[in-house]
Design a protein around this motif. Structure first.
Motif, PDB file in Angstrom:
ATOM      1  N   ILE A  17       0.762  -1.273  -0.287  1.00  0.00           N
ATOM      2  CA  ILE A  17      -0.176   0.069   0.054  1.00  0.00           C
ATOM      3  C   ILE A  17       0.790   1.381  -0.084  1.00  0.00           C
ATOM      4  CG2 ILE A  17      -0.321  -0.419   2.517  1.00  0.00           C
ATOM      5  CD1 ILE A  17      -2.850   1.361   2.205  1.00  0.00           C
ATOM      6  N   THR A  18       0.708   1.984  -1.074  1.00  0.00           N
ATOM      7  CA  THR A  18       1.390   3.559  -0.985  1.00  0.00           C
ATOM      8  C   THR A  18       0.566   4.439  -0.264  1.00  0.00           C
ATOM      9  OG1 THR A  18       0.522   4.340  -3.063  1.00  0.00           O
ATOM     10  CG2 THR A  18       2.484   2.650  -3.223  1.00  0.00           C
ATOM     11  N   GLY A  19       1.236   5.486   0.288  1.00  0.00           N
ATOM     12  CA  GLY A  19       0.524   6.304   1.207  1.00  0.00           C
ATOM     13  C   GLY A  19      -0.196   5.999   2.413  1.00  0.00           C
ATOM     14  N   PRO A  20       0.221   5.056   3.150  1.00  0.00           N
ATOM     15  CA  PRO A  20      -0.664   4.560   4.305  1.00  0.00           C
ATOM     16  C   PRO A  20      -0.352   5.461   5.436  1.00  0.00           C
ATOM     17  CG  PRO A  20       1.574   3.417   4.303  1.00  0.00           C
ATOM     18  CD  PRO A  20       1.641   4.448   3.000  1.00  0.00           C
ATOM     19  N   THR A  21       0.252   6.765   5.326  1.00  0.00           N
ATOM     20  CA  THR A  21       0.529   7.358   6.489  1.00  0.00           C
ATOM     21  C   THR A  21      -0.467   8.785   6.939  1.00  0.00           C
ATOM     22  OG1 THR A  21       2.077   8.892   5.015  1.00  0.00           O
ATOM     23  CG2 THR A  21       2.865   7.043   6.420  1.00  0.00           C
ATOM     24  N   SER A  22      -1.330   8.767   5.966  1.00  0.00           N
ATOM     25  CA  SER A  22      -2.464   9.821   6.171  1.00  0.00           C
ATOM     26  C   SER A  22      -3.629   9.661   5.662  1.00  0.00           C
ATOM     27  CB  SER A  22      -1.720  11.353   5.391  1.00  0.00           C
ATOM     28  OG  SER A  22      -2.675  12.055   5.634  1.00  0.00           O
ATOM     29  N   GLY A  23      -4.890  10.070   6.089  1.00  0.00           N
ATOM     30  CA  GLY A  23      -6.195  10.033   5.197  1.00  0.00           C
ATOM     31  C   GLY A  23      -6.622   8.846   4.864  1.00  0.00           C
ATOM     32  N   ILE A  24      -7.138   8.513   3.593  1.00  0.00           N
ATOM     33  CA  ILE A  24      -7.719   7.569   3.179  1.00  0.00           C
ATOM     34  C   ILE A  24      -6.636   6.151   3.349  1.00  0.00           C
ATOM     35  CG2 ILE A  24      -8.741   6.224   0.910  1.00  0.00           C
ATOM     36  CD1 ILE A  24      -9.586   9.160   0.335  1.00  0.00           C
ATOM     37  N   GLY A  25      -5.480   6.450   2.960  1.00  0.00           N
ATOM     38  CA  GLY A  25      -4.390   5.369   2.755  1.00  0.00           C
ATOM     39  C   GLY A  25      -4.113   4.784   4.247  1.00  0.00           C
ATOM     40  N   LYS A  26      -4.308   5.745   5.217  1.00  0.00           N
ATOM     41  CA  LYS A  26      -4.085   5.281   6.805  1.00  0.00           C
ATOM     42  C   LYS A  26      -5.216   4.286   7.194  1.00  0.00           C
ATOM     43  CE  LYS A  26      -2.898   7.496  11.211  1.00  0.00           C
ATOM     44  NZ  LYS A  26      -2.816   8.825  11.774  1.00  0.00           N
ATOM     45  N   ALA A  27      -6.298   4.919   7.055  1.00  0.00           N
ATOM     46  CA  ALA A  27      -7.589   4.062   7.344  1.00  0.00           C
ATOM     47  C   ALA A  27      -7.618   2.995   6.574  1.00  0.00           C
ATOM     48  CB  ALA A  27      -8.811   4.797   6.889  1.00  0.00           C
ATOM     49  N   THR A  28      -7.128   2.789   5.329  1.00  0.00           N
ATOM     50  CA  THR A  28      -6.959   1.563   4.554  1.00  0.00           C
ATOM     51  C   THR A  28      -5.899   0.573   5.001  1.00  0.00           C
ATOM     52  OG1 THR A  28      -7.868   2.785   2.830  1.00  0.00           O
ATOM     53  CG2 THR A  28      -6.998   0.678   2.192  1.00  0.00           C
ATOM     54  N   GLY A 216     -14.676   8.961  -3.271  1.00  0.00           N
ATOM     55  CA  GLY A 216     -15.392  10.161  -3.131  1.00  0.00           C
ATOM     56  C   GLY A 216     -14.830  11.192  -2.334  1.00  0.00           C
ATOM     57  N   ILE A 217     -15.545  12.255  -2.365  1.00  0.00           N
ATOM     58  CA  ILE A 217     -15.250  13.653  -1.927  1.00  0.00           C
ATOM     59  C   ILE A 217     -15.038  13.435  -0.333  1.00  0.00           C
ATOM     60  CG2 ILE A 217     -15.761  15.869  -1.444  1.00  0.00           C
ATOM     61  CD1 ILE A 217     -17.664  15.800  -3.767  1.00  0.00           C
ATOM     62  N   THR A 218     -13.759  13.272   0.041  1.00  0.00           N
ATOM     63  CA  THR A 218     -13.206  13.065   1.497  1.00  0.00           C
ATOM     64  C   THR A 218     -12.703  14.065   2.083  1.00  0.00           C
ATOM     65  OG1 THR A 218     -13.102  10.544   0.542  1.00  0.00           O
ATOM     66  CG2 THR A 218     -12.264  10.922   2.788  1.00  0.00           C
ATOM     67  N   PRO A 219     -13.276  14.917   2.822  1.00  0.00           N
ATOM     68  CA  PRO A 219     -12.637  16.122   3.427  1.00  0.00           C
ATOM     69  C   PRO A 219     -12.059  15.345   4.642  1.00  0.00           C
ATOM     70  CG  PRO A 219     -15.125  16.328   3.442  1.00  0.00           C
ATOM     71  CD  PRO A 219     -14.921  14.989   2.933  1.00  0.00           C
ATOM     72  N   THR A 251     -15.891   9.427   3.955  1.00  0.00           N
ATOM     73  CA  THR A 251     -14.844   9.455   5.052  1.00  0.00           C
ATOM     74  C   THR A 251     -13.789   8.595   4.908  1.00  0.00           C
ATOM     75  OG1 THR A 251     -15.835   7.656   6.637  1.00  0.00           O
ATOM     76  CG2 THR A 251     -16.828  10.167   6.732  1.00  0.00           C
ATOM     77  N   PRO A 252     -12.608   8.894   5.211  1.00  0.00           N
ATOM     78  CA  PRO A 252     -11.496   7.831   5.112  1.00  0.00           C
ATOM     79  C   PRO A 252     -12.097   6.523   5.473  1.00  0.00           C
ATOM     80  CG  PRO A 252     -10.737   9.896   6.272  1.00  0.00           C
ATOM     81  CD  PRO A 252     -12.257  10.068   6.251  1.00  0.00           C
ATOM     82  N   GLU A 253     -12.592   6.263   6.569  1.00  0.00           N
ATOM     83  CA  GLU A 253     -12.965   4.793   7.174  1.00  0.00           C
ATOM     84  C   GLU A 253     -14.102   4.245   6.135  1.00  0.00           C
ATOM     85  OE1 GLU A 253     -12.886   7.853   8.941  1.00  0.00           O
ATOM     86  OE2 GLU A 253     -11.123   7.184  10.069  1.00  0.00           O
ATOM     87  N   ARG A 254     -14.979   5.012   5.558  1.00  0.00           N
ATOM     88  CA  ARG A 254     -15.686   4.505   4.446  1.00  0.00           C
ATOM     89  C   ARG A 254     -14.934   4.048   3.309  1.00  0.00           C
ATOM     90  NH1 ARG A 254     -20.282   7.939   5.777  1.00  0.00           N
ATOM     91  NH2 ARG A 254     -20.094   9.034   3.645  1.00  0.00           N
ATOM     92  N   ALA A 255     -14.359   5.058   2.753  1.00  0.00           N
ATOM     93  CA  ALA A 255     -13.213   4.519   1.887  1.00  0.00           C
ATOM     94  C   ALA A 255     -12.540   3.505   1.936  1.00  0.00           C
ATOM     95  CB  ALA A 255     -12.554   5.794   1.381  1.00  0.00           C
ATOM     96  N   ALA A 256     -12.034   3.323   3.302  1.00  0.00           N
ATOM     97  CA  ALA A 256     -11.193   2.127   3.381  1.00  0.00           C
ATOM     98  C   ALA A 256     -11.935   0.953   3.151  1.00  0.00           C
ATOM     99  CB  ALA A 256     -10.518   2.343   4.981  1.00  0.00           C
ATOM    100  N   TYR A 273     -14.106   0.398 -12.624  1.00  0.00           N
ATOM    101  CA  TYR A 273     -13.998   1.696 -12.050  1.00  0.00           C
ATOM    102  C   TYR A 273     -14.898   1.782 -11.072  1.00  0.00           C
ATOM    103  CZ  TYR A 273     -13.417   6.636 -11.966  1.00  0.00           C
ATOM    104  OH  TYR A 273     -13.128   8.049 -11.607  1.00  0.00           O
ATOM    105  N   TYR A 274     -14.596   1.707  -9.890  1.00  0.00           N
ATOM    106  CA  TYR A 274     -15.754   1.570  -8.686  1.00  0.00           C
ATOM    107  C   TYR A 274     -15.984   3.160  -8.152  1.00  0.00           C
ATOM    108  CZ  TYR A 274     -14.861  -3.361  -8.253  1.00  0.00           C
ATOM    109  OH  TYR A 274     -14.894  -4.759  -8.468  1.00  0.00           O
ATOM    110  N   ASN A 275     -17.236   3.597  -7.735  1.00  0.00           N
ATOM    111  CA  ASN A 275     -17.425   4.665  -7.229  1.00  0.00           C
ATOM    112  C   ASN A 275     -17.273   4.646  -5.413  1.00  0.00           C
ATOM    113  OD1 ASN A 275     -19.693   3.601  -5.924  1.00  0.00           O
ATOM    114  ND2 ASN A 275     -21.104   4.747  -7.381  1.00  0.00           N
ATOM    115  N   GLU A 276     -17.664   5.717  -4.794  1.00  0.00           N
ATOM    116  CA  GLU A 276     -17.265   5.588  -3.476  1.00  0.00           C
ATOM    117  C   GLU A 276     -18.155   4.712  -2.699  1.00  0.00           C
ATOM    118  OE1 GLU A 276     -18.812   8.060  -5.307  1.00  0.00           O
ATOM    119  OE2 GLU A 276     -20.764   8.027  -4.350  1.00  0.00           O
TER     120      GLU A 276
END
Ligand SMILES: NC(=O)c1ccc[n+]([C@@H]2O[C@H](COP(=O)([O-])OP(=O)(O)OC[C@H]3O[C@@H](n4cnc5c(N)ncnc54)[C@H](OP(=O)(O)O)[C@@H]3O)[C@@H](O)[C@H]2O)c1
Length: 307
Positions: A17-28, A216-219, A251-256, A273-276
């Motif tokens: 997994i790339t980018g696991p240190t923040s946001g969506i990647g961390k939750a994933t 998804g739009i993930t603030p 949210t990052p958790e839902r995206a994860a 190609y999947y949506n949110e």
């Protein structure tokens, strides 16, 4: 590379997994660690160590590989380190990405957004492909901003991907008459190429499974972190509460949850190609064009071969 030697990967499966240190990647990363050993690929050793520590504390397994995806030298070194781990790689998740408002250059002198979001992940994926077993999943985190016809994209005054060529993108040049939003043409074009490449790989390499996800739009993630705090708050927390944005909010958790389901899938789904919400969606008309997809991949290979 972390010194940890993993003799018995969880479930005999390992996920990069790339980018696991923040946001969506961390939750994933935290979700995905339940299903196998993780290879955490990020640019900051300290942040990787922290994610690794939490995963290990939970009795799960991870190994860290430092990689600056904007730097081709770093990407090539990281790919060799990952291969040398000898783990049974079941999935590769290309998640890391940036969306800066100010243009900047990568170590090779390329547009930083294009290098980080597209050229680096492309080079990493191509270096790893020969080492992935049949049936492995490769997932790209895309973005619907590549599609100029999409309602929220239009509402923001964005113009979708502005591809001229890989060389032009590396120089930071986009098709004229783009958006006035700083940095948005670079971001949309990088994601246009990500989606095109994912679709081209699907046709080219049937022994592996390639899918893309619009999370998804993930603030509240680190994306666009150099933008004005007030503007980020207004877009992230206020504007996205209303149509046409609200229905795409996540949210990052839902995206994860959505991303994890796709990357652990063992039913052979490919080219989706999947949506949110984890439902299939379609990309822009241009990205759906197989000639465009093949052109992007061919130009990228030629460009990287000469780099
Ligand atoms: N948030 C959204 O609304 C949204 C919507 C559509 C698509 N996406 C996509 O979702 C993915 C994750 O974004 P996010 O919102 O979770 O953003 P984020 O919180 O900023 O996370 C980005 C991740 O990428 C890493 N990264 C950035 N530059 C890198 C580099 N040069 N080398 C290696 N790693 C690098 C970051 O590492 P550091 O921790 O070291 O900074 C971080 O782990 C991106 O591909 C983004 O384009 C997001």
């Amino acid at each position: 590379m972390s010194k940890t030697v993993i003799k018995n990967p969880v479930n005999n499966k390992a996920y990069i997994i790339t980018g696991p240190t923040s946001g969506i990647g961390k939750a994933t990363a935290f979700e995905l660690a339940k299903y196998g050993t993780l290879v955490l690929v990020g640019r900051n050793q300290k942040k990787l160590d922290e994610i690794n520590r939490i995963i290990t504390q939970r009795g799960q397994h991870a190994v860290s590989v430092v990689c600056d995806l904007s730097d081709l030298v770093s990407v090539r070194r990281a790919a060799s380190e990952i291969i040398a781990l000898g783990l049974p790689i079941t999935g590769l998740l290309n998640n890391a990405g940036i969306s800066p408002i100010k243009p900047a250059k990568s170590p090779q002198g390329w547009d930083l957004t294009f290098a980080t979001n597209y050229l680096g992940p492309f080079a990493l994926t191509e270096a790893l492909i020969p080492h992935l077993p049949d049936g492995a999943n490769v997932v790209f985190i895309a973005s619907a901003v590549e599609d100029p016809e999409r309602k929220p994209v239009k509402a923001l005054g964005m113009k979708g991907g502005r591809y001229i060529s890989v060389e032009a993108s590396a120089r930071g040049e986009w098709k004229p008459e783009g958006t006035k939003i700083p940095g948005a043409d670079a971001y949309a074009t990088s994601k246009q190429c990500v989606l095109a490449a994912s679709m081209a790989f699907t046709r080219e390499i049937p022994r592996l499974h390639f899918n893309a996800i619009e999370p998804g739009i993930t603030p509240g993630t680190g994306l666009g972190g150099d933008a004005n705090v007030v503007l980020r708050f207004l877009f992230g927390q206020v504007l996205t509460a209303f149509p046409p944005f609200r229905q795409y909010r996540s949210t990052p958790e839902r995206a994860a949850q959505v991303i994890t389901k796709v990357i652990i899938d063992d039913t052979g789904k490919t080219g989706i190609y999947y949506n949110e919400k984890g439902q299939p969606m379609i990309g822009s008309q241009l990205v759906q064009d197989t000639k465009f997809q093949d052109r992007v991949v061919a130009e990228t290979r030629a460009f990287l071969a000469n780099a």
